[in-house]
Design a protein around this motif. Sequence first.
Motif, short mmCIF file in Angstrom:
data_model
loop_
_atom_site.label_atom_id
_atom_site.label_comp_id
_atom_site.label_asym_id
_atom_site.label_seq_id
_atom_site.Cartn_x
_atom_site.Cartn_y
_atom_site.Cartn_z
N GLY A 21 0.81 -1.21 0.00
CA GLY A 21 0.00 0.00 0.00
C GLY A 21 0.84 1.26 0.00
N LYS A 25 0.15 2.73 -3.95
CA LYS A 25 -1.00 3.63 -3.92
C LYS A 25 -0.56 5.09 -3.82
CE LYS A 25 -3.68 0.15 -4.02
NZ LYS A 25 -4.31 -0.25 -5.24
N ASN A 27 -3.20 7.54 -3.23
CA ASN A 27 -4.25 8.18 -2.48
C ASN A 27 -3.79 8.35 -1.04
OD1 ASN A 27 -6.61 8.86 -1.13
ND2 ASN A 27 -7.88 7.56 -2.41
N ARG A 30 -5.36 5.97 1.56
CA ARG A 30 -4.86 4.59 1.44
C ARG A 30 -3.45 4.47 2.00
NH1 ARG A 30 -7.02 2.03 -4.23
NH2 ARG A 30 -9.22 2.38 -3.80
#
Length: 102
Positions: A21, A25, A27, A30
Amino acid sequence: MVALASYLIVSAALLGIGVYGLSVKRNAIRILFAVEIIVNAANLNFAAFTRYLNPPLVSGQVIVFYSIAAAAMEATVGLALILVAFRLNSSIDVRKLNKLKG
């Protein structure tokens, strides 16, 4: 009684999910969740090793309790920063957060 290896496997899986993650990612929420998953993996390791000490110590569980409280505070501050970034940029994509440079 569950073997120590079972706890270590689950903790390694949580660590792998958290590192994935963080690395993939973009975001901000996240990424914050990925950091929380990594902290939970560390807490699981700490509690598991404390459980299998001979004689068992309660202090490791107390440290995990304080770590969980610190992770909750970290999540609160992180979400507040994400909210400010969203108000400035209308996006929480970390690649678009160049307005926050001093």
